[in-house]
Design a protein around this motif. Structure first.
Motif, PDB file in Angstrom:
ATOM      1  N   LEU A 374       0.829  -1.204   0.000  1.00 47.12           N
ATOM      2  CA  LEU A 374       0.000   0.000   0.000  1.00 47.12           C
ATOM      3  C   LEU A 374       0.866   1.258   0.000  1.00 47.12           C
ATOM      4  O   LEU A 374       0.619   2.195  -0.774  1.00 47.12           O
ATOM      5  N   LEU A 375       1.873   1.300   0.847  1.00 45.13           N
ATOM      6  CA  LEU A 375       2.755   2.468   0.899  1.00 45.13           C
ATOM      7  C   LEU A 375       3.445   2.716  -0.438  1.00 45.13           C
ATOM      8  O   LEU A 375       3.584   3.859  -0.878  1.00 45.13           O
ATOM      9  N   ALA A 376       3.864   1.637  -1.091  1.00 48.25           N
ATOM     10  CA  ALA A 376       4.618   1.766  -2.337  1.00 48.25           C
ATOM     11  C   ALA A 376       3.729   1.893  -3.567  1.00 48.25           C
ATOM     12  O   ALA A 376       4.237   2.089  -4.670  1.00 48.25           O
ATOM     13  N   ILE A 404      -8.355  -6.361  -1.041  1.00 47.07           N
ATOM     14  CA  ILE A 404      -8.890  -5.165  -1.700  1.00 47.07           C
ATOM     15  C   ILE A 404      -9.389  -4.161  -0.670  1.00 47.07           C
ATOM     16  O   ILE A 404      -9.200  -2.953  -0.814  1.00 47.07           O
ATOM     17  N   GLY A 405     -10.005  -4.650   0.395  1.00 51.70           N
ATOM     18  CA  GLY A 405     -10.552  -3.765   1.406  1.00 51.70           C
ATOM     19  C   GLY A 405      -9.590  -3.439   2.527  1.00 51.70           C
ATOM     20  O   GLY A 405      -9.254  -2.280   2.746  1.00 51.70           O
ATOM     21  N   MET A 406      -9.097  -4.471   3.214  1.00 57.86           N
ATOM     22  CA  MET A 406      -8.343  -4.234   4.445  1.00 57.86           C
ATOM     23  C   MET A 406      -6.912  -3.785   4.185  1.00 57.86           C
ATOM     24  O   MET A 406      -6.469  -2.758   4.693  1.00 57.86           O
ATOM     25  N   THR A 407      -6.148  -4.537   3.416  1.00 58.68           N
ATOM     26  CA  THR A 407      -4.729  -4.197   3.299  1.00 58.68           C
ATOM     27  C   THR A 407      -4.464  -3.096   2.285  1.00 58.68           C
ATOM     28  O   THR A 407      -3.517  -2.323   2.449  1.00 58.68           O
ATOM     29  N   PRO A 419      -6.736   3.773   5.893  1.00 58.58           N
ATOM     30  CA  PRO A 419      -5.748   2.835   5.364  1.00 58.58           C
ATOM     31  C   PRO A 419      -4.836   2.310   6.463  1.00 58.58           C
ATOM     32  O   PRO A 419      -4.416   3.060   7.342  1.00 58.58           O
ATOM     33  N   TYR A 420      -4.527   1.024   6.419  1.00 59.76           N
ATOM     34  CA  TYR A 420      -3.650   0.428   7.415  1.00 59.76           C
ATOM     35  C   TYR A 420      -2.200   0.592   6.966  1.00 59.76           C
ATOM     36  O   TYR A 420      -1.605  -0.301   6.360  1.00 59.76           O
ATOM     37  N   MET A 473      -7.033  10.142  10.936  1.00 55.80           N
ATOM     38  CA  MET A 473      -5.719  10.428  10.370  1.00 55.80           C
ATOM     39  C   MET A 473      -5.272  11.868  10.610  1.00 55.80           C
ATOM     40  O   MET A 473      -4.202  12.276  10.149  1.00 55.80           O
ATOM     41  N   GLY A 474      -6.082  12.630  11.314  1.00 52.27           N
ATOM     42  CA  GLY A 474      -5.760  14.038  11.548  1.00 52.27           C
ATOM     43  C   GLY A 474      -4.420  14.238  12.226  1.00 52.27           C
ATOM     44  O   GLY A 474      -3.637  15.115  11.831  1.00 52.27           O
ATOM     45  N   ASN A 475      -4.137  13.413  13.244  1.00 53.85           N
ATOM     46  CA  ASN A 475      -2.872  13.575  13.964  1.00 53.85           C
ATOM     47  C   ASN A 475      -1.672  13.326  13.070  1.00 53.85           C
ATOM     48  O   ASN A 475      -0.620  13.971  13.215  1.00 53.85           O
ATOM     49  N   MET A 476      -1.822  12.373  12.131  1.00 56.88           N
ATOM     50  CA  MET A 476      -0.722  12.079  11.214  1.00 56.88           C
ATOM     51  C   MET A 476      -0.408  13.301  10.352  1.00 56.88           C
ATOM     52  O   MET A 476       0.767  13.676  10.187  1.00 56.88           O
ATOM     53  N   TYR A 477      -1.456  13.919   9.827  1.00 51.03           N
ATOM     54  CA  TYR A 477      -1.232  15.091   8.964  1.00 51.03           C
ATOM     55  C   TYR A 477      -0.751  16.293   9.766  1.00 51.03           C
ATOM     56  O   TYR A 477       0.064  17.089   9.273  1.00 51.03           O
ATOM     57  N   ARG A 478      -1.208  16.429  10.983  1.00 49.69           N
ATOM     58  CA  ARG A 478      -0.716  17.536  11.800  1.00 49.69           C
ATOM     59  C   ARG A 478       0.779  17.370  12.111  1.00 49.69           C
ATOM     60  O   ARG A 478       1.540  18.349  12.115  1.00 49.69           O
ATOM     61  N   THR A 479       1.190  16.119  12.342  1.00 50.58           N
ATOM     62  CA  THR A 479       2.614  15.856  12.565  1.00 50.58           C
ATOM     63  C   THR A 479       3.425  16.199  11.319  1.00 50.58           C
ATOM     64  O   THR A 479       4.484  16.837  11.400  1.00 50.58           O
ATOM     65  N   TRP A 480       2.940  15.799  10.180  1.00 56.84           N
ATOM     66  CA  TRP A 480       3.602  16.096   8.901  1.00 56.84           C
ATOM     67  C   TRP A 480       3.692  17.605   8.671  1.00 56.84           C
ATOM     68  O   TRP A 480       4.746  18.128   8.278  1.00 56.84           O
TER      69      TRP A 480
END
Length: 508
Positions: A374-376, A404-407, A419-420, A473-480
């Motif tokens: 997923l990351l790549a 298709i759904g989870m990973t 997204p995981y 995911m808000g905290n992730m974007y705030r960290t970024w």
């Protein structure tokens, strides 16, 4: 009038609806090892051997029970090569007027049977706890189809771990207690293994000859191939592994493929074990005081919660579900998923284990191979085909929503609320993989930086429009966003450079 009773390789249950509706004195059971099913993805040799060996033994059990069984081995000269072809051949041989069968777990095969040139009546597969209608009724009108709430309905329906109308222990979910890394030695040497008898050995030799170029080796072959053996494997797990399963179900340890996992899913998925009887055995161990409630609940949730839920999603969403790709990821799956060299120890450990055992537990699939893909930005259909190919428990109904759904979040959030994805920090916390890696999990940019660290922020940046407003995911974007602009540019530049090496076929 004689009918054919089709029994597929993942339907090895004596209480199968097709067998229950058939007439033992007049109908003919058809079972066949066919190339079309053995090759629609490049299955791991262990998976092929498990299904064919279990099929042969189940056919013999049916004969001993008085059924007329017409069984076709893969190597038989008259083998038609497909399920429909075998039905046509047996219909001509017996003069049968039609076919009854239990619904397959794959749209691909359902369509072939629906439109077969022999009249086929498809019955519901009632070996699952929730019928299609029950899941559809539960899903109707809901803004989000979250597994947790479906799971609670299944608890109420089955009365598993319930005290009247309330969950045992006062909580529905003990997941927060089940995220401990393993410290010290593992006290169990994996699941119960079985010696190959004459029937299994014949299958192993055939699989070696016909599928020896597939990913993985058929030997050693430790699997149960009868219901009696599968019940022994269940009893062994409950007695020896279940007490520690809950605490360490998310842990990963180099050189320890199984830890305290059950490895019972192959037996449930081909019909040797009934999922409810498995859960009842686990519940009884808790009632007897032999296992803690977090272990019993965590295991039961995987079966009556997750297993039933993803089957419900697969049939609810329809035949096109496996083709979805809302993130428009299109990078080809790299060769190290098929055993080529990689410097990433977590990937290497998981792939090597998969190649050897045709097994990896849920966190290895979700947070190592799935997370990286997923990351790549890997093409989700290629990822799905890989999961379908390499694991013994992989069938369309169970693997599609998982992949298709989870990973891969390719369904846009039907299964997962976010997204995981994770950086290397999660992998380091839950495993010892990072200690033996050529990359350094503590390095965020530059030489030796963990690719999961780079690709994590790269993923968030390129999908910002879709995910920045996601509450989880808000905290992730705030960290970024708090990072210095120069550092953000460096991270993205390093991630792009790493992906260019990946695309060029360099060892990364």
């Amino acid at each position: 009038m004689t009918r054919l009773v089709l029994v597929l390789g993942d339907q090895l249950s004596h209480n199968l609806s097709a067998l229950q509706k058939a007439d033992k004195d007049g109908d003919v059971v058809v079972m066949a090892e066919v190339l079309e099913e053995a090759e629609y993805v490049p299955h791991h040799p262990k998976k092929i051997a498990l299904i064919f060996a279990a099929m042969r033994k189940f056919a013999q059990e049916l004969r001993e029970d008085g059924w007329d069984v017409r069984y076709t081995k893969l190597t038989d000269n008259e083998n038609a090569g497909s399920i429909v072809g075998e039905l046509l051949r047996r219909a001509e041989e017996t003069g049968a007027a039609g076919v009854i069968c239990t619904e397959p777990g794959e749209w691909r095969l359902i369509d072939k049977l629906k439109y077969a040139p022999v009249k086929t009546h498809i019955l519901n597969d009632d070996r699952f706890i929730a019928s299609h209608k029950e899941f559809e009724d539960w899903a109707e009108g809901r803004k989000a189809l979250r597994m947790e709430y479906f799971y609670r309905e299944m608890r109420r329906k089955t009365d598993l771990l319930m005290e009247g109308d309330d969950p045992a222990g006062g909580k529905w979910n003990y997941d927060h207690e089940n995220r401990k890394p393993v410290k010290g030695e593992v006290t169990l040497d994996g699941p119960l293994n079985f010696e190959a008898d004459e029937t299994v050995e014949e299958v192993l030799e055939m699989v070696e000859a016909r599928f020896g170029d597939n990913f993985g080796s058929v030997r050693p072959f430790p699997f149960a191939t009868t219901r009696e053996q599968a019940l022994e494997a269940l009893e062994y797990f409950v007695r020896n592994a279940l007490p520690n399963f809950g605490d360490f179900q998310d842990a990963m340890l180099e050189g320890e493929a199984f830890l305290y996992h059950a490895v019972l899913s192959p037996y449930m998925n081909i019909g040797l074990l009934d999922p409810l009887e498995v859960c009842r055995a686990v519940e009884q161990a808790w009632k007897d005081g032999d296992v803690p409630i977090n272990a019993a609940e965590g295991f039961i949730r995987q079966i009556i919660g997750w297993r039933e839920y993803i089957r419900g999603i697969y049939f609810l969403e329809g035949p096109d579900y496996s083709e979805r790709n809302v993130l428009k990821h299109d990078r080809d799956l790299p060769g190290f998923y098929w055993g080529a060299e990689t410097k990433m120890n977590c990937i290497s450990q998981t792939i090597d284990q998969t190649e050897k055992h045709a097994y990896a537990h849920h966190i290895q699939r979700l947070m190592i191979t799935g997370n990286f893909a997923l990351l790549a930005g890997m093409n989700p259909q290629q990822v799905h085909e890989w999961y379908m190919s390499v694991y013994t428990d992989a069938f369309e109904w169970v693997m599609t929503a998982n992949t298709i759904g989870m990973t891969q979040f390719a369904d846009g959030g039907i299964v997962a609320s976010k997204p995981y994805v994770s950086s290397g920090a999660y992998i380091n916390r839950m495993s010892d993989y990072c200690k033996g890696c050529q990359y350094k999990v503590s390095v965020k940019t530059g030489e030796g930086a963990c690719p999961f660290n780079l690709l994590y922020w790269h993923f968030l940046d390129r999908h910002r429009e879709r995910f920045s407003n996601n509450a989880r995911m808000g905290n992730m974007y705030r960290t970024w966003d708090r990072m210095d602009e120069d550092r953000r540019e460096t991270v993205l530049k390093d991630a792009e450079a790493w992906l260019e090496k990946l695309d060029a076929g360099e060892v990364v």
